[in-house]
Design an enzyme around this catalytic site. Structure first.
Site, PDB file in Angstrom:
ATOM      1  N   GLU A 107       1.219  -0.908   0.367  1.00 14.60           N
ATOM      2  CA  GLU A 107      -0.069  -0.423   0.015  1.00 14.60           C
ATOM      3  C   GLU A 107       0.705   1.975  -0.053  1.00 14.60           C
ATOM      4  O   GLU A 107       1.464   1.065   1.023  1.00 14.60           O
ATOM      5  CB  GLU A 107      -0.888   0.077   1.648  1.00 14.60           C
ATOM      6  N   CYS A 125       3.701   7.979   1.492  1.00 14.84           N
ATOM      7  CA  CYS A 125       4.230   6.622   2.280  1.00 14.84           C
ATOM      8  C   CYS A 125       4.505   6.498   1.992  1.00 14.84           C
ATOM      9  O   CYS A 125       3.151   5.436   0.943  1.00 14.84           O
ATOM     10  CB  CYS A 125       2.798   6.986   3.784  1.00 14.84           C
ATOM     11  N   CYS A 132       5.979  -7.587   7.168  1.00 17.69           N
ATOM     12  CA  CYS A 132       6.720  -7.158   7.886  1.00 17.69           C
ATOM     13  C   CYS A 132       7.050  -8.484   8.958  1.00 17.69           C
ATOM     14  O   CYS A 132       6.069  -8.600   9.418  1.00 17.69           O
ATOM     15  CB  CYS A 132       6.269  -5.950   8.655  1.00 17.69           C
ATOM     16  N   CYS A 136       4.704  -6.469  15.494  1.00 19.85           N
ATOM     17  CA  CYS A 136       4.747  -5.060  16.443  1.00 19.85           C
ATOM     18  C   CYS A 136       2.488  -5.740  16.597  1.00 19.85           C
ATOM     19  O   CYS A 136       2.319  -5.776  15.927  1.00 19.85           O
ATOM     20  CB  CYS A 136       4.091  -3.870  16.331  1.00 19.85           C
ATOM     21  N   CYS A 139       0.160  -3.789  15.294  1.00 17.44           N
ATOM     22  CA  CYS A 139      -0.143  -2.954  13.277  1.00 17.44           C
ATOM     23  C   CYS A 139      -0.562  -3.781  13.246  1.00 17.44           C
ATOM     24  O   CYS A 139      -0.396  -5.021  13.351  1.00 17.44           O
ATOM     25  CB  CYS A 139       1.643  -2.697  13.628  1.00 17.44           C
ATOM     26  N   CYS A 349      -1.679   5.300   9.679  1.00 18.34           N
ATOM     27  CA  CYS A 349      -0.415   4.920  10.571  1.00 18.34           C
ATOM     28  C   CYS A 349      -0.922   3.268  11.643  1.00 18.34           C
ATOM     29  O   CYS A 349      -1.688   3.299  11.788  1.00 18.34           O
ATOM     30  CB  CYS A 349       0.719   5.070  11.789  1.00 18.34           C
TER      31      CYS A 349
END
Ligand code: SAH
Length: 362
Positions: A107, A125, A132, A136, A139, A349
Protein backbone atom coordinates in the site's frame (compact mmCIF):
# COMPACT_ATOMS: atom_id res chain seq x y z
CA UNK A 1 0.49 -13.12 -28.39
CA UNK A 2 -0.62 -9.94 -26.67
CA UNK A 3 2.08 -7.39 -26.21
CA UNK A 4 2.13 -5.74 -22.81
CA UNK A 5 0.88 -2.16 -22.85
CA UNK A 6 2.63 0.50 -20.83
CA UNK A 7 -0.28 0.68 -18.41
CA UNK A 8 -0.32 -3.05 -18.20
CA UNK A 9 2.10 -4.78 -15.85
CA UNK A 10 5.34 -6.23 -17.01
CA UNK A 11 5.55 -9.96 -16.66
CA UNK A 12 8.07 -11.05 -14.02
CA UNK A 13 11.72 -10.48 -14.96
CA UNK A 14 10.77 -8.15 -17.84
CA UNK A 15 12.95 -5.06 -17.52
CA UNK A 16 11.02 -1.84 -17.06
CA UNK A 17 12.00 1.75 -17.57
CA UNK A 18 12.37 2.10 -13.81
CA UNK A 19 14.39 -1.06 -13.30
CA UNK A 20 17.14 0.20 -15.64
CA UNK A 21 19.62 2.82 -14.49
CA UNK A 22 20.25 5.84 -16.71
CA UNK A 23 23.04 4.13 -18.71
CA UNK A 24 21.20 0.87 -19.25
CA UNK A 25 18.11 2.82 -20.23
CA UNK A 26 20.03 4.75 -22.87
CA UNK A 27 21.38 1.51 -24.33
CA UNK A 28 17.94 -0.06 -24.38
CA UNK A 29 16.47 3.00 -26.09
CA UNK A 30 19.19 3.00 -28.73
CA UNK A 31 18.62 -0.72 -29.32
CA UNK A 32 14.97 0.12 -29.96
CA UNK A 33 15.96 2.70 -32.55
CA UNK A 34 15.68 5.82 -30.36
CA UNK A 35 18.21 8.59 -29.90
CA UNK A 36 20.15 8.61 -26.60
CA UNK A 37 18.49 11.86 -25.49
CA UNK A 38 15.07 10.26 -25.84
CA UNK A 39 15.95 8.08 -22.84
CA UNK A 40 16.63 11.18 -20.78
CA UNK A 41 13.34 12.76 -21.84
CA UNK A 42 11.43 9.63 -20.90
CA UNK A 43 13.15 9.17 -17.55
CA UNK A 44 12.54 12.79 -16.60
CA UNK A 45 8.89 12.66 -17.64
CA UNK A 46 8.36 9.62 -15.46
CA UNK A 47 10.35 10.72 -12.42
CA UNK A 48 9.62 14.43 -12.45
CA UNK A 49 6.09 14.56 -13.79
CA UNK A 50 4.76 11.11 -12.92
CA UNK A 51 4.05 10.03 -16.50
CA UNK A 52 2.68 6.49 -16.31
CA UNK A 53 2.28 5.91 -20.04
CA UNK A 54 4.41 6.79 -23.03
CA UNK A 55 1.35 8.36 -24.65
CA UNK A 56 1.72 11.16 -22.08
CA UNK A 57 5.28 11.90 -23.18
CA UNK A 58 4.41 13.90 -26.25
CA UNK A 59 7.94 15.22 -26.74
CA UNK A 60 8.89 11.72 -27.98
CA UNK A 61 8.16 10.84 -31.62
CA UNK A 62 4.81 9.06 -31.97
CA UNK A 63 6.27 5.96 -33.62
CA UNK A 64 8.83 5.64 -30.82
CA UNK A 65 6.09 5.93 -28.19
CA UNK A 66 4.32 2.99 -29.81
CA UNK A 67 7.49 0.91 -29.90
CA UNK A 68 8.28 1.70 -26.28
CA UNK A 69 4.73 0.91 -25.18
CA UNK A 70 5.17 -2.53 -26.72
CA UNK A 71 8.76 -3.24 -25.72
CA UNK A 72 9.58 -1.54 -22.44
CA UNK A 73 6.87 -1.12 -19.80
CA UNK A 74 7.38 1.88 -17.53
CA UNK A 75 6.19 0.11 -14.38
CA UNK A 76 6.03 -3.44 -13.13
CA UNK A 77 3.11 -3.04 -10.71
CA UNK A 78 -0.60 -3.03 -11.34
CA UNK A 79 -2.86 -0.70 -9.42
CA UNK A 80 -5.45 -3.12 -8.03
CA UNK A 81 -7.40 -0.70 -5.90
CA UNK A 82 -7.64 2.98 -5.04
CA UNK A 83 -9.50 4.47 -2.09
CA UNK A 84 -9.95 8.04 -1.09
CA UNK A 85 -11.01 9.15 2.36
CA UNK A 86 -12.96 12.31 3.07
CA UNK A 87 -9.79 14.21 3.96
CA UNK A 88 -8.57 13.58 0.35
CA UNK A 89 -5.98 11.01 1.41
CA UNK A 90 -5.61 8.43 -1.37
CA UNK A 91 -4.54 4.86 -0.72
CA UNK A 92 -3.29 2.77 -3.63
CA UNK A 93 -2.98 -0.98 -3.62
CA UNK A 94 -0.16 -2.05 -5.90
CA UNK A 95 0.45 -5.62 -7.01
CA UNK A 96 4.02 -6.49 -7.86
CA UNK A 97 4.56 -9.60 -9.95
CA UNK A 98 7.40 -11.93 -9.06
CA UNK A 99 7.20 -15.60 -9.89
CA UNK A 100 4.21 -17.87 -9.44
CA UNK A 101 2.49 -17.71 -6.09
CA UNK A 102 4.57 -14.85 -4.77
CA UNK A 103 2.63 -11.94 -6.15
CA UNK A 104 1.58 -9.57 -3.45
CA UNK A 105 0.23 -6.11 -2.91
CA UNK A 106 1.65 -3.26 -0.89
CA UNK A 107 0.00 0.00 0.00
CA UNK A 108 1.05 3.53 -0.81
CA UNK A 109 -0.64 6.54 0.74
CA UNK A 110 -0.79 10.01 -0.81
CA UNK A 111 -1.64 12.69 1.75
CA UNK A 112 -2.28 16.14 0.27
CA UNK A 113 -1.45 19.22 2.33
CA UNK A 114 -4.27 20.15 4.74
CA UNK A 115 -4.39 23.63 3.41
CA UNK A 116 -5.52 23.27 -0.20
CA UNK A 117 -3.87 26.52 -1.12
CA UNK A 118 -0.54 25.33 0.20
CA UNK A 119 2.06 24.86 -2.48
CA UNK A 120 4.21 22.52 -0.45
CA UNK A 121 2.93 19.38 -2.17
CA UNK A 122 1.68 16.13 -0.72
CA UNK A 123 3.32 13.67 1.65
CA UNK A 124 3.78 10.18 0.25
CA UNK A 125 3.95 7.18 2.56
CA UNK A 126 5.80 4.26 0.96
CA UNK A 127 6.42 0.60 1.79
CA UNK A 128 9.74 -1.27 1.73
CA UNK A 129 8.66 -4.87 2.22
CA UNK A 130 5.71 -7.09 1.40
CA UNK A 131 4.58 -7.87 4.92
CA UNK A 132 6.81 -7.19 7.90
CA UNK A 133 8.86 -9.50 10.14
CA UNK A 134 8.75 -7.23 13.22
CA UNK A 135 5.18 -8.15 14.28
CA UNK A 136 4.33 -5.28 16.64
CA UNK A 137 1.03 -6.42 18.23
CA UNK A 138 -0.70 -3.04 17.65
CA UNK A 139 0.15 -2.85 13.92
CA UNK A 140 -1.71 -4.56 11.05
CA UNK A 141 1.30 -4.70 8.72
CA UNK A 142 3.10 -7.56 10.44
CA UNK A 143 0.08 -9.80 10.98
CA UNK A 144 1.20 -12.38 8.43
CA UNK A 145 4.96 -12.01 8.71
CA UNK A 146 7.31 -11.14 5.88
CA UNK A 147 6.61 -12.22 2.31
CA UNK A 148 9.61 -10.61 0.62
CA UNK A 149 11.72 -7.48 0.26
CA UNK A 150 10.78 -5.00 -2.44
CA UNK A 151 13.34 -4.35 -5.17
CA UNK A 152 14.74 -0.82 -5.47
CA UNK A 153 12.69 -0.14 -8.59
CA UNK A 154 9.55 -1.38 -6.85
CA UNK A 155 10.13 1.16 -4.09
CA UNK A 156 10.81 3.87 -6.67
CA UNK A 157 7.68 2.95 -8.56
CA UNK A 158 5.58 3.91 -5.54
CA UNK A 159 7.00 7.42 -5.74
CA UNK A 160 6.15 7.63 -9.44
CA UNK A 161 2.58 6.43 -8.79
CA UNK A 162 2.31 9.01 -6.02
CA UNK A 163 3.72 11.77 -8.22
CA UNK A 164 1.09 10.88 -10.83
CA UNK A 165 -1.61 11.76 -8.26
CA UNK A 166 -0.05 15.12 -7.45
CA UNK A 167 3.07 17.10 -6.66
CA UNK A 168 5.12 15.59 -3.80
CA UNK A 169 6.66 17.75 -1.11
CA UNK A 170 7.69 15.13 1.42
CA UNK A 171 8.00 11.42 1.82
CA UNK A 172 7.75 9.16 4.82
CA UNK A 173 9.05 5.62 4.63
CA UNK A 174 6.38 4.50 7.10
CA UNK A 175 4.32 2.10 5.03
CA UNK A 176 4.62 -1.65 5.28
CA UNK A 177 7.95 -3.18 6.27
CA UNK A 178 11.08 -2.55 8.34
CA UNK A 179 13.29 -0.28 6.23
CA UNK A 180 16.62 -1.28 7.79
CA UNK A 181 16.03 -4.91 6.83
CA UNK A 182 15.90 -3.91 3.16
CA UNK A 183 18.33 -1.06 3.35
CA UNK A 184 20.40 -1.52 0.19
CA UNK A 185 17.29 -1.43 -2.00
CA UNK A 186 15.75 1.43 -0.06
CA UNK A 187 18.84 3.53 -0.22
CA UNK A 188 19.32 3.14 -3.97
CA UNK A 189 15.66 4.09 -4.51
CA UNK A 190 16.00 7.11 -2.22
CA UNK A 191 19.09 8.28 -4.11
CA UNK A 192 16.95 8.60 -7.22
CA UNK A 193 14.12 10.24 -5.28
CA UNK A 194 16.57 12.76 -3.88
CA UNK A 195 18.66 13.42 -7.00
CA UNK A 196 16.11 13.08 -9.79
CA UNK A 197 12.72 13.70 -8.21
CA UNK A 198 14.13 16.58 -6.21
CA UNK A 199 12.85 15.69 -2.75
CA UNK A 200 15.39 17.08 -0.28
CA UNK A 201 17.01 15.15 2.54
CA UNK A 202 15.05 17.02 5.18
CA UNK A 203 11.82 16.08 3.42
CA UNK A 204 12.39 12.33 3.53
CA UNK A 205 11.85 10.47 6.80
CA UNK A 206 12.69 6.82 7.34
CA UNK A 207 11.04 5.14 10.31
CA UNK A 208 12.59 2.05 11.88
CA UNK A 209 12.48 0.05 15.08
CA UNK A 210 16.13 1.05 15.35
CA UNK A 211 18.59 -1.85 15.15
CA UNK A 212 21.58 -0.20 16.89
CA UNK A 213 24.44 -1.92 15.03
CA UNK A 214 22.82 -1.25 11.67
CA UNK A 215 22.30 2.41 12.55
CA UNK A 216 25.93 2.72 13.64
CA UNK A 217 27.06 1.25 10.35
CA UNK A 218 24.85 3.52 8.27
CA UNK A 219 25.34 6.83 10.12
CA UNK A 220 28.91 7.53 8.87
CA UNK A 221 27.62 7.33 5.27
CA UNK A 222 25.53 10.43 6.07
CA UNK A 223 22.30 9.20 4.50
CA UNK A 224 20.17 11.89 2.98
CA UNK A 225 17.06 11.41 5.08
CA UNK A 226 15.70 12.12 8.53
CA UNK A 227 15.61 9.23 10.96
CA UNK A 228 12.63 8.28 13.12
CA UNK A 229 12.92 5.47 15.64
CA UNK A 230 9.85 3.68 17.00
CA UNK A 231 10.46 3.57 20.74
CA UNK A 232 6.91 3.22 22.14
CA UNK A 233 7.86 2.78 25.80
CA UNK A 234 10.66 3.67 28.20
CA UNK A 235 10.41 0.27 29.94
CA UNK A 236 12.52 -2.62 28.68
CA UNK A 237 10.13 -5.50 29.44
CA UNK A 238 7.30 -3.65 27.74
CA UNK A 239 9.35 -2.86 24.63
CA UNK A 240 10.18 -6.54 24.32
CA UNK A 241 6.42 -7.09 23.95
CA UNK A 242 5.50 -4.05 21.85
CA UNK A 243 8.41 -4.43 19.41
CA UNK A 244 9.03 -8.19 19.42
CA UNK A 245 11.88 -8.18 16.91
CA UNK A 246 13.88 -5.98 19.30
CA UNK A 247 13.61 -8.35 22.23
CA UNK A 248 16.89 -8.35 24.12
CA UNK A 249 18.10 -5.09 22.55
CA UNK A 250 18.42 -2.54 25.32
CA UNK A 251 16.55 0.75 25.00
CA UNK A 252 19.69 2.57 26.12
CA UNK A 253 21.61 1.00 23.24
CA UNK A 254 18.94 2.21 20.81
CA UNK A 255 19.11 5.75 22.24
CA UNK A 256 22.90 5.75 22.05
CA UNK A 257 22.70 4.73 18.40
CA UNK A 258 20.36 7.73 17.97
CA UNK A 259 22.96 10.03 19.58
CA UNK A 260 25.62 8.58 17.31
CA UNK A 261 23.35 9.27 14.33
CA UNK A 262 23.12 12.92 15.31
CA UNK A 263 26.88 13.18 15.74
CA UNK A 264 27.54 11.80 12.26
CA UNK A 265 24.72 13.41 10.33
CA UNK A 266 23.97 16.59 12.25
CA UNK A 267 20.28 15.65 12.10
CA UNK A 268 18.23 15.03 15.19
CA UNK A 269 16.38 11.75 15.57
CA UNK A 270 12.64 11.70 16.18
CA UNK A 271 11.40 9.05 18.60
CA UNK A 272 7.95 7.76 17.78
CA UNK A 273 5.64 6.74 20.56
CA UNK A 274 2.28 5.15 19.78
CA UNK A 275 -0.03 5.98 22.68
CA UNK A 276 -2.01 2.90 23.72
CA UNK A 277 -4.68 3.61 26.30
CA UNK A 278 -3.94 1.99 29.67
CA UNK A 279 -0.72 0.44 28.34
CA UNK A 280 1.95 3.09 27.87
CA UNK A 281 0.16 6.41 28.43
CA UNK A 282 0.52 6.72 32.22
CA UNK A 283 2.19 9.55 34.14
CA UNK A 284 4.91 7.10 35.11
CA UNK A 285 5.58 6.30 31.44
CA UNK A 286 5.78 9.98 30.54
CA UNK A 287 8.17 10.74 33.41
CA UNK A 288 10.41 7.79 32.65
CA UNK A 289 10.44 8.64 28.94
CA UNK A 290 11.44 12.21 29.77
CA UNK A 291 14.30 10.92 31.93
CA UNK A 292 15.52 8.81 29.03
CA UNK A 293 15.41 11.45 26.31
CA UNK A 294 15.79 14.85 28.01
CA UNK A 295 19.22 16.28 27.26
CA UNK A 296 19.54 14.34 24.03
CA UNK A 297 19.40 16.05 20.63
CA UNK A 298 16.05 14.59 19.61
CA UNK A 299 12.31 15.11 19.63
CA UNK A 300 9.31 12.89 20.28
CA UNK A 301 6.27 12.22 18.08
CA UNK A 302 3.25 11.01 20.00
CA UNK A 303 0.90 8.99 17.79
CA UNK A 304 -2.48 8.21 19.37
CA UNK A 305 -3.25 4.59 18.47
CA UNK A 306 -5.32 4.08 15.32
CA UNK A 307 -7.70 1.18 15.75
CA UNK A 308 -6.73 -2.06 14.07
CA UNK A 309 -9.14 -5.01 14.05
CA UNK A 310 -8.84 -7.44 16.95
CA UNK A 311 -5.65 -5.91 18.29
CA UNK A 312 -7.24 -5.46 21.73
CA UNK A 313 -5.63 -2.01 22.12
CA UNK A 314 -7.59 1.21 22.61
CA UNK A 315 -7.15 4.78 21.45
CA UNK A 316 -6.33 7.13 24.35
CA UNK A 317 -8.59 10.07 25.19
CA UNK A 318 -7.61 13.58 24.21
CA UNK A 319 -7.18 14.31 27.91
CA UNK A 320 -4.64 11.58 28.48
CA UNK A 321 -2.75 12.52 25.31
CA UNK A 322 -2.59 16.12 26.51
CA UNK A 323 -1.42 15.05 29.97
CA UNK A 324 1.36 12.91 28.50
CA UNK A 325 2.41 15.72 26.19
CA UNK A 326 2.43 18.27 29.04
CA UNK A 327 4.65 16.10 31.26
CA UNK A 328 7.23 15.82 28.46
CA UNK A 329 7.08 19.56 27.78
CA UNK A 330 7.55 20.42 31.47
CA UNK A 331 10.71 18.35 31.45
CA UNK A 332 12.13 20.09 28.41
CA UNK A 333 11.33 17.40 25.84
CA UNK A 334 10.20 18.67 22.44
CA UNK A 335 7.14 16.59 21.54
CA UNK A 336 4.44 16.81 18.88
CA UNK A 337 1.13 14.97 18.78
CA UNK A 338 0.40 13.35 15.41
CA UNK A 339 -3.26 12.57 14.94
CA UNK A 340 -3.17 10.41 11.82
CA UNK A 341 -5.06 11.20 8.66
CA UNK A 342 -6.67 8.69 6.31
CA UNK A 343 -8.42 6.85 9.16
CA UNK A 344 -11.68 5.99 7.41
CA UNK A 345 -9.81 4.61 4.42
CA UNK A 346 -7.71 2.40 6.72
CA UNK A 347 -4.72 4.37 5.46
CA UNK A 348 -3.44 5.68 8.79
CA UNK A 349 -0.27 4.52 10.59
CA UNK A 350 -0.50 0.87 11.49
CA UNK A 351 -3.60 0.19 9.40
CA UNK A 352 -1.77 -0.82 6.24
CA UNK A 353 -1.55 -4.48 5.49
CA UNK A 354 -0.75 -6.92 2.76
CA UNK A 355 -3.79 -8.14 0.86
CA UNK A 356 -4.17 -11.24 -1.23
CA UNK A 357 -3.82 -10.46 -4.89
CA UNK A 358 -7.16 -10.54 -6.69
CA UNK A 359 -7.19 -13.12 -9.49
CA UNK A 360 -5.99 -11.63 -12.70
CA UNK A 361 -8.54 -11.69 -15.49
CA UNK A 362 -7.28 -13.93 -18.25
N1 SAH B 1 7.90 -0.14 10.29
C1 SAH B 1 8.28 1.20 10.62
C2 SAH B 1 7.23 2.24 10.18
C3 SAH B 1 5.89 2.01 10.79
S1 SAH B 1 4.61 3.24 10.59
C4 SAH B 1 8.51 1.31 12.11
O1 SAH B 1 8.14 0.40 12.83
O2 SAH B 1 9.07 2.31 12.55
C5 SAH B 1 5.10 4.59 11.53
C6 SAH B 1 4.76 4.54 13.02
O3 SAH B 1 3.39 4.19 13.25
C7 SAH B 1 5.60 3.55 13.78
O4 SAH B 1 6.12 4.18 14.92
C8 SAH B 1 4.61 2.49 14.15
O5 SAH B 1 4.97 1.79 15.31
C9 SAH B 1 3.36 3.31 14.35
N2 SAH B 1 2.13 2.50 14.35
C10 SAH B 1 1.99 1.21 14.00
N3 SAH B 1 0.73 0.81 14.18
C11 SAH B 1 0.05 1.87 14.64
C12 SAH B 1 -1.31 2.09 15.01
N4 SAH B 1 -2.23 1.13 14.90
N5 SAH B 1 -1.66 3.32 15.44
C13 SAH B 1 -0.74 4.32 15.50
N6 SAH B 1 0.55 4.17 15.17
C14 SAH B 1 0.94 2.96 14.76
Amino acid sequence: MDQPQSNDPATPQTPTLLSLDANALRERFVALGAKPFHAKIAREAVLQRGALEYAQITSLPAALRDTLARELPILSSRETDRRQSRDATTKLLLAFPRGAGRDATVEVVHIPPKDRESRKGATLCVSTQVGCPVACPFCASGRNGLVRNLEAHEILEQFVRGRAIGELGRSVVMGIGEPLLNYANLSSALDVVHDEMGIGARKITVSTVGFPERLRRIAPTKPRFQLAISLHTPFQEQRDVLVPAMKGVSIEDVLEAGDDWFEHTGREVTYEYVLLSGENDSVEHAERLALRVAGRRCSVNLIPFNPVDESGYRRPTQLSVDRFHAILAERGVVATVRWSRGMEGDAACGQLRVRALPQRAS
